[in-house]
Scaffold this active site. Structure first.
Site, PDB file in Angstrom:
ATOM      1  N   ALA A 176      15.933 -28.754 -23.641  1.00 47.38           N
ATOM      2  CA  ALA A 176      14.580 -28.410 -24.075  1.00 47.38           C
ATOM      3  C   ALA A 176      14.498 -26.895 -24.184  1.00 47.38           C
ATOM      4  O   ALA A 176      15.317 -26.170 -23.593  1.00 47.38           O
ATOM      5  CB  ALA A 176      13.540 -28.922 -23.081  1.00 47.38           C
ATOM      6  N   CYS A 177      13.527 -26.405 -24.935  1.00 44.99           N
ATOM      7  CA  CYS A 177      13.441 -24.962 -25.147  1.00 44.99           C
ATOM      8  C   CYS A 177      13.254 -24.238 -23.810  1.00 44.99           C
ATOM      9  O   CYS A 177      12.766 -24.808 -22.838  1.00 44.99           O
ATOM     10  CB  CYS A 177      12.320 -24.626 -26.122  1.00 44.99           C
ATOM     11  N   LEU A 178      13.639 -22.981 -23.784  1.00 40.45           N
ATOM     12  CA  LEU A 178      13.642 -22.215 -22.545  1.00 40.45           C
ATOM     13  C   LEU A 178      12.247 -22.045 -21.950  1.00 40.45           C
ATOM     14  O   LEU A 178      12.102 -21.827 -20.748  1.00 40.45           O
ATOM     15  CB  LEU A 178      14.276 -20.847 -22.786  1.00 40.45           C
ATOM     16  N   SER A 179      11.214 -22.166 -22.758  1.00 36.92           N
ATOM     17  CA  SER A 179       9.855 -22.021 -22.233  1.00 36.92           C
ATOM     18  C   SER A 179       9.519 -23.098 -21.218  1.00 36.92           C
ATOM     19  O   SER A 179       8.614 -22.925 -20.390  1.00 36.92           O
ATOM     20  CB  SER A 179       8.839 -22.057 -23.380  1.00 36.92           C
ATOM     21  N   SER A 180      10.227 -24.218 -21.277  1.00 33.66           N
ATOM     22  CA  SER A 180       9.951 -25.313 -20.341  1.00 33.66           C
ATOM     23  C   SER A 180      10.409 -24.991 -18.923  1.00 33.66           C
ATOM     24  O   SER A 180      10.142 -25.767 -18.000  1.00 33.66           O
ATOM     25  CB  SER A 180      10.638 -26.586 -20.825  1.00 33.66           C
TER      26      SER A 180
END
Length: 279
Positions: A176-180
């Site tokens: 999943a994208c790093l913002s998660s």
């Protein structure tokens, strides 16, 4: 079982043929790689693989997307996305994924229109429809199709078919994208994203596959598979050294282990109503 899966696969090919030409939202994960393979089988050169390019997506995954598209013989494009310039995204509310997908799908829709392609499709599978995924609302608003979910393919089935067709992503860990990696409400910045990316790169270089580095200011909370706990303890000094070099002061091991979307558990159920993000 394989016969049943082939029936679903044939329905998938037919669904893609009816679309005529597609831009695939391509993350290089298990689902989107399988979808890209099927789209190439169904539509030949009437397929474009498009990957969003931003600080939320590590360089290693960008290179992986390039390589996979090349291996599958599909034209690949990198589309710059600017979700971090949107304060609604950067504030990291529980609707973060909606704003991210809204930005990405808008860019992919514009690409499809410019290329004269009929549809934008993504790798949402049947399991995802029961998960907390605000990005699906953006997909509905922008007319993005989910062919894998439409024919009822689950994650397990996609992995099995991927292995059958010789796709090397069949056992790739979920990503999943790093913002998660940040608790909801923690503002997201380029510097923090780079810090998490460096920490996860260090673990990957040490041979760990399925994991997350959750960011809590000076603390890195490592979610590893429980079977990797003994190895993590053996490599304790190396892990501490590398993650301190990435900017963390305290490095902890989460005894519950790796699980996708662990921050979603902190959200009240009322906030999840009508949202069908996985992190």
């Amino acid at each position: 079982m394989l016969e049943e899966l082939h029936d679903k696969y044939e329905r998938l090919l037919e669904r893609l043929r009816r679309l005529g030409s597609v831009v695939v939202a391509f993350s290089a994960g298990v689902d989107s790689t399988f979808l890209l393979y099927a789209a190439r089988e169904a539509l030949g050169d009437r397929v474009i693989a498009a990957t969003g390019l931003s600080e939320t997506y590590p360089e290693e995954e960008i290179e992986e997307a390039r390589q996979l598209a090349r291996e599958l013989g599909v034209h690949h494009m990198l589309i710059r996305t600017e979700e971090l310039t949107d304060p609604r995204y950067a504030s990291n509310s529980h609707q973060r994924c909606f704003f991210c997908k809204q930005e990405l799908y808008s860019k992919l829709r514009a690409l499809a229109d410019a290329a004269g392609f009929a549809a934008v499709i993504d790798g949402t599978n049947a399991d995802d429809l029961a998960d907390y995924r605000p990005g699906l609302r953006a997909a509905r608003q922008l007319g993005v199709y989910h062919p894998l979910a439409e024919v009822g393919l689950t994650k397990r089935e996609i992995r099995e078919l991927s292995r059958h067709f010789g796709l090397r992503t069949w056992d790739k860990p979920a990503y999943a994208c790093l913002s998660s990696r940040f608790p909801y409400g923690t503002p997201i910045t380029v510097e923090k994203l780079r810090q998490v990316a460096a920490a996860e790169r260090a673990l990957r270089e040490l041979g760990f596959r399925a994991f997350r580095v959750r960011h809590h200011d000076q603390i890195a909370r490592l979610e590893l598979q429980p079977e990797d706990f003994p190895r993590a303890l053996e490599l304790r000094d190396e892990i501490v050294t590398r993650l301190r070099a990435a900017g963390y002061e305290f490095i902890t091991l989460d005894l519950e282990g790796y699980r996708s979307g662990s921050f979603n558990r902190t959200l009240p159920d009322a906030l999840k109503v009508g949202s069908t993000g996985h992190s």
